[in-house]
Design a protein around this motif. Structure first.
Motif, PDB file in Angstrom:
ATOM      1  N   VAL A  10       0.865  -1.177   0.000  1.00  0.00           N
ATOM      2  CA  VAL A  10       0.000   0.000   0.000  1.00  0.00           C
ATOM      3  C   VAL A  10       0.900   1.224   0.000  1.00  0.00           C
ATOM      4  CG1 VAL A  10      -1.727   1.294   1.300  1.00  0.00           C
ATOM      5  CG2 VAL A  10      -1.801  -1.194   1.281  1.00  0.00           C
ATOM      6  N   GLY A  11       0.669   2.120  -0.927  1.00  0.00           N
ATOM      7  CA  GLY A  11       1.408   3.379  -0.966  1.00  0.00           C
ATOM      8  C   GLY A  11       0.676   4.416  -0.136  1.00  0.00           C
ATOM      9  N   LEU A  12       1.336   4.923   0.890  1.00  0.00           N
ATOM     10  CA  LEU A  12       0.726   5.920   1.770  1.00  0.00           C
ATOM     11  C   LEU A  12       1.202   7.308   1.390  1.00  0.00           C
ATOM     12  CD1 LEU A  12       1.352   4.179   5.210  1.00  0.00           C
ATOM     13  CD2 LEU A  12      -0.697   4.057   3.805  1.00  0.00           C
ATOM     14  N   GLU A  13       0.303   8.267   1.443  1.00  0.00           N
ATOM     15  CA  GLU A  13       0.659   9.660   1.184  1.00  0.00           C
ATOM     16  C   GLU A  13       0.335  10.486   2.414  1.00  0.00           C
ATOM     17  OE1 GLU A  13      -0.753  11.413  -2.416  1.00  0.00           O
ATOM     18  OE2 GLU A  13      -0.626   9.504  -3.496  1.00  0.00           O
ATOM     19  N   ASN A  14       1.326  11.230   2.893  1.00  0.00           N
ATOM     20  CA  ASN A  14       1.159  12.084   4.056  1.00  0.00           C
ATOM     21  C   ASN A  14       1.734  13.452   3.713  1.00  0.00           C
ATOM     22  OD1 ASN A  14       0.667  13.040   6.605  1.00  0.00           O
ATOM     23  ND2 ASN A  14       2.244  11.830   7.608  1.00  0.00           N
ATOM     24  N   LYS A  15       0.878  14.406   3.494  1.00  0.00           N
ATOM     25  CA  LYS A  15       1.257  15.754   3.073  1.00  0.00           C
ATOM     26  C   LYS A  15       2.037  15.650   1.774  1.00  0.00           C
ATOM     27  CE  LYS A  15       1.127  17.282   7.807  1.00  0.00           C
ATOM     28  NZ  LYS A  15       1.869  17.506   8.994  1.00  0.00           N
ATOM     29  N   ASP A  16       3.331  15.946   1.774  1.00  0.00           N
ATOM     30  CA  ASP A  16       4.118  15.887   0.545  1.00  0.00           C
ATOM     31  C   ASP A  16       5.042  14.673   0.497  1.00  0.00           C
ATOM     32  OD1 ASP A  16       5.748  16.756   2.567  1.00  0.00           O
ATOM     33  OD2 ASP A  16       6.748  18.296   1.396  1.00  0.00           O
ATOM     34  N   LYS A  17       4.870  13.716   1.421  1.00  0.00           N
ATOM     35  CA  LYS A  17       5.724  12.531   1.480  1.00  0.00           C
ATOM     36  C   LYS A  17       4.928  11.285   1.093  1.00  0.00           C
ATOM     37  CE  LYS A  17       6.447  13.260   5.837  1.00  0.00           C
ATOM     38  NZ  LYS A  17       6.867  13.122   7.222  1.00  0.00           N
ATOM     39  N   LYS A  28      -4.470   8.494   0.669  1.00  0.00           N
ATOM     40  CA  LYS A  28      -3.983   9.637   1.424  1.00  0.00           C
ATOM     41  C   LYS A  28      -4.448   9.480   2.863  1.00  0.00           C
ATOM     42  CE  LYS A  28      -3.641  12.878  -2.334  1.00  0.00           C
ATOM     43  NZ  LYS A  28      -4.023  14.170  -2.868  1.00  0.00           N
ATOM     44  N   ILE A  29      -3.557   9.772   3.780  1.00  0.00           N
ATOM     45  CA  ILE A  29      -3.879   9.636   5.201  1.00  0.00           C
ATOM     46  C   ILE A  29      -4.843  10.752   5.591  1.00  0.00           C
ATOM     47  CG2 ILE A  29      -2.953   9.688   7.537  1.00  0.00           C
ATOM     48  CD1 ILE A  29      -0.329   8.559   6.322  1.00  0.00           C
ATOM     49  N   ILE A  30      -6.017  10.353   6.093  1.00  0.00           N
ATOM     50  CA  ILE A  30      -6.976  11.358   6.549  1.00  0.00           C
ATOM     51  C   ILE A  30      -6.967  11.479   8.074  1.00  0.00           C
ATOM     52  CG2 ILE A  30      -8.457  11.212   4.545  1.00  0.00           C
ATOM     53  CD1 ILE A  30     -10.350   9.458   6.159  1.00  0.00           C
ATOM     54  N   ASP A  31      -6.464  10.443   8.756  1.00  0.00           N
ATOM     55  CA  ASP A  31      -6.367  10.476  10.208  1.00  0.00           C
ATOM     56  C   ASP A  31      -5.437   9.358  10.647  1.00  0.00           C
ATOM     57  OD1 ASP A  31      -6.813  11.300  12.794  1.00  0.00           O
ATOM     58  OD2 ASP A  31      -8.872  10.581  12.905  1.00  0.00           O
ATOM     59  N   SER A  32      -4.745   9.557  11.742  1.00  0.00           N
ATOM     60  CA  SER A  32      -3.913   8.509  12.326  1.00  0.00           C
ATOM     61  C   SER A  32      -3.717   8.840  13.795  1.00  0.00           C
ATOM     62  CB  SER A  32      -2.559   8.390  11.616  1.00  0.00           C
ATOM     63  OG  SER A  32      -1.776   9.530  11.840  1.00  0.00           O
ATOM     64  N   SER A  70     -12.132   7.320  13.359  1.00  0.00           N
ATOM     65  CA  SER A  70     -11.586   8.402  12.555  1.00  0.00           C
ATOM     66  C   SER A  70     -12.477   9.630  12.687  1.00  0.00           C
ATOM     67  CB  SER A  70     -11.512   7.954  11.095  1.00  0.00           C
ATOM     68  OG  SER A  70     -11.146   9.021  10.270  1.00  0.00           O
ATOM     69  N   LYS A  71     -11.890  10.781  12.444  1.00  0.00           N
ATOM     70  CA  LYS A  71     -12.660  12.023  12.479  1.00  0.00           C
ATOM     71  C   LYS A  71     -13.581  12.157  11.274  1.00  0.00           C
ATOM     72  CE  LYS A  71      -8.959  14.311  14.946  1.00  0.00           C
ATOM     73  NZ  LYS A  71      -7.797  15.155  14.810  1.00  0.00           N
ATOM     74  N   ARG A  72     -13.224  11.451  10.181  1.00  0.00           N
ATOM     75  CA  ARG A  72     -14.000  11.508   8.946  1.00  0.00           C
ATOM     76  C   ARG A  72     -14.233  10.101   8.417  1.00  0.00           C
ATOM     77  NH1 ARG A  72     -10.128  15.266   5.596  1.00  0.00           N
ATOM     78  NH2 ARG A  72     -10.491  13.529   4.202  1.00  0.00           N
ATOM     79  N   PRO A  73     -15.214   9.919   7.539  1.00  0.00           N
ATOM     80  CA  PRO A  73     -15.392   8.612   6.894  1.00  0.00           C
ATOM     81  C   PRO A  73     -14.136   8.236   6.098  1.00  0.00           C
ATOM     82  CG  PRO A  73     -17.327   9.961   6.567  1.00  0.00           C
ATOM     83  CD  PRO A  73     -16.277  10.852   7.178  1.00  0.00           C
ATOM     84  N   PHE A  74     -13.860   6.938   6.000  1.00  0.00           N
ATOM     85  CA  PHE A  74     -12.635   6.453   5.374  1.00  0.00           C
ATOM     86  C   PHE A  74     -12.930   5.270   4.464  1.00  0.00           C
ATOM     87  CE2 PHE A  74     -13.274   4.206   9.308  1.00  0.00           C
ATOM     88  CZ  PHE A  74     -12.976   2.899   8.995  1.00  0.00           C
ATOM     89  N   TYR A  75     -11.930   4.888   3.670  1.00  0.00           N
ATOM     90  CA  TYR A  75     -12.027   3.738   2.774  1.00  0.00           C
ATOM     91  C   TYR A  75     -11.182   2.565   3.280  1.00  0.00           C
ATOM     92  CZ  TYR A  75     -14.345   6.488  -0.830  1.00  0.00           C
ATOM     93  OH  TYR A  75     -15.242   7.257  -1.529  1.00  0.00           O
ATOM     94  N   LYS A  76     -10.015   2.865   3.867  1.00  0.00           N
ATOM     95  CA  LYS A  76      -9.112   1.823   4.342  1.00  0.00           C
ATOM     96  C   LYS A  76      -8.669   2.113   5.758  1.00  0.00           C
ATOM     97  CE  LYS A  76      -7.299   0.867  -0.239  1.00  0.00           C
ATOM     98  NZ  LYS A  76      -6.167   0.919  -1.130  1.00  0.00           N
ATOM     99  N   LEU A  77      -8.446   1.030   6.505  1.00  0.00           N
ATOM    100  CA  LEU A  77      -7.940   1.137   7.866  1.00  0.00           C
ATOM    101  C   LEU A  77      -6.770   0.183   8.016  1.00  0.00           C
ATOM    102  CD1 LEU A  77      -7.965   1.908  10.874  1.00  0.00           C
ATOM    103  CD2 LEU A  77      -9.750   0.187  11.191  1.00  0.00           C
ATOM    104  N   ILE A  78      -5.637   0.710   8.474  1.00  0.00           N
ATOM    105  CA  ILE A  78      -4.438  -0.099   8.684  1.00  0.00           C
ATOM    106  C   ILE A  78      -4.028   0.027  10.143  1.00  0.00           C
ATOM    107  CG2 ILE A  78      -1.998  -0.369   8.080  1.00  0.00           C
ATOM    108  CD1 ILE A  78      -2.671   0.773   5.336  1.00  0.00           C
ATOM    109  N   GLU A  79      -3.672  -1.108  10.762  1.00  0.00           N
ATOM    110  CA  GLU A  79      -3.098  -1.118  12.103  1.00  0.00           C
ATOM    111  C   GLU A  79      -1.620  -1.460  11.969  1.00  0.00           C
ATOM    112  OE1 GLU A  79      -5.202  -3.915  14.579  1.00  0.00           O
ATOM    113  OE2 GLU A  79      -6.915  -2.585  14.802  1.00  0.00           O
TER     114      GLU A  79
END
Length: 124
Positions: free
Chosen positions: A8-15, A76-80, A92-101
């Motif tokens: 899974v490719g994670l995106e956090n801001k510009d990283k 894209k990370i919406i909450d962690s 999560s603060k918002r609805p999401f599509y995927k959850l990873i632990e």
């Protein structure tokens, strides 16, 4: 036969970061990291939905802290956040599509530095 792990490719801001996660079957979605040992635990893809959802998790019978990561449909990370053992309810603060632990252990130290700004609180 089910894949042992997926990338899974994670995106956090510009990283961005690639993470290998174990997709969970129906039973594993409810058990998650419960009753696993900290150093043997793997990152789990608990939820992969086609539409946005709101779903609560708990950390009963998880004897170590882990990071919960909620993603949108474009990974894209919406909450962690760090989840401590025996926490009653996390969402999560918002609805999401995927959850990873992601367990907080030596195997995921590089990943945790990407996900959590202040890694000195991770106890790895």
């Amino acid at each position: 036969m089910k894949k042992k792990s997926i990338r899974v490719g994670l995106e956090n801001k510009d990283k961005t970061l690639s993470l290998d996660v174990k997709p969970c079957n129906w039973f594993e979605k409810f058990s998650g990291l419960m009753f696993t040992r900290r150093e043997k635990a793997r990152a789990l893809l608990l939820m992969d939905s086609r539409r946005p959802i709101v779903w609560r998790i708990h950390s009963f019978f998880v004897f170590f802290s882990f990071v919960a990561v909620w993603l949108d449909d474009k990974n894209k990370i919406i909450d962690s956040g760090i989840v401590n053992p025996f926490t009653l309810s996390i969402k999560s603060k918002r609805p999401f599509y995927k959850l990873i632990e992601v367990p907080i252990n030596k195997r995921y130290k590089r990943v945790l530095g990407f996900l959590v700004e202040d890694t000195k609180d991770l106890n790895t």
